[in-house]
Design an enzyme around this catalytic site. Sequence first.
Site, PDB file in Angstrom:
ATOM      1  CG  ASP A   1      -2.170   0.879   0.999  1.00 23.60           C
ATOM      2  OD1 ASP A   1      -2.463   1.223  -0.163  1.00 23.60           O
ATOM      3  OD2 ASP A   1      -2.842   1.223   1.990  1.00 23.60           O
ATOM      4  CB  ILE A   2       3.936   2.132  -1.853  1.00 24.18           C
ATOM      5  CG1 ILE A   2       4.722   1.021  -1.158  1.00 24.18           C
ATOM      6  CG2 ILE A   2       4.817   3.371  -2.054  1.00 24.18           C
ATOM      7  CD1 ILE A   2       5.764   0.380  -2.045  1.00 24.18           C
TER       8      ILE A   2
END
Length: 253
Positions: free
Chosen positions: A88-89
């Site tokens: 979840d960058i």
Amino acid sequence: MREFVGEIASNSQLRHRNVVQLLGYSRRKGELLVVYEFMSNGSLDKFLYDTSKPTTLSWSQRRNIIRGVASGLLYLHEEREQIVVHRDIKASNVLLDGEMTGKLGDFGLSRLYDHGGDLQNTHVVGTFGYIAPELTKTGRPTTSTDVFAFGVFILEVVCGRRPILQQESPDLHLVDWVWRSWRSGGIVEVADARLEGDYDPEEVKLILKIGLVCSHPSPAARPTTRQVMQLLDGDLSLPEIPKDGRGEEPKES
């Protein structure tokens, strides 16, 4: 509960200047809490999108944040006994300390696995706009899917725009918008207008190209995280990006 336990398991042993450090956790009377080091400047997305912020991030600050997050990601992918895939960058998961150092946080969706191993297929998680295309087919997160999200993140920081350009009709993906600008020969023009041209155009062009290579639709065409660092540090030649299509793996120039 699964995300809570996952975050503790993934982050309890992480020690890197570009990864937010977990200080403790608590589960009491049904309340789940995680305690991280205090990041006085909050999340990066506030500086990119909150118009009430009195200051705009300079080019040097943006460049340093991109490199810092890349360094943290290299640590997660290659410099530990177990690989951590973040999954979840994005700008809202990058926090800034008092010196505007960017640190990757929020490990609620992350997964651990051994070097040489593979994560099993799972349901697709992440944030729309940052999800690598192969994830919707395989459901298998990898370091390469993290690199794809990081590529979108690079473009987001340089352009000051969200991954989905909702003002366009129909909605246009930021990667496609930058790609079109590259094809037309005006890639530097996508840089955030709030920078008012206060940057080295060649440096901006290079980092935008790195973002495009990282967010290539083919996993085989994306660099590894270590290669990303080498590209950012000028220790590796940037692969050629053909202007007539993105379907083939680029060759070294």
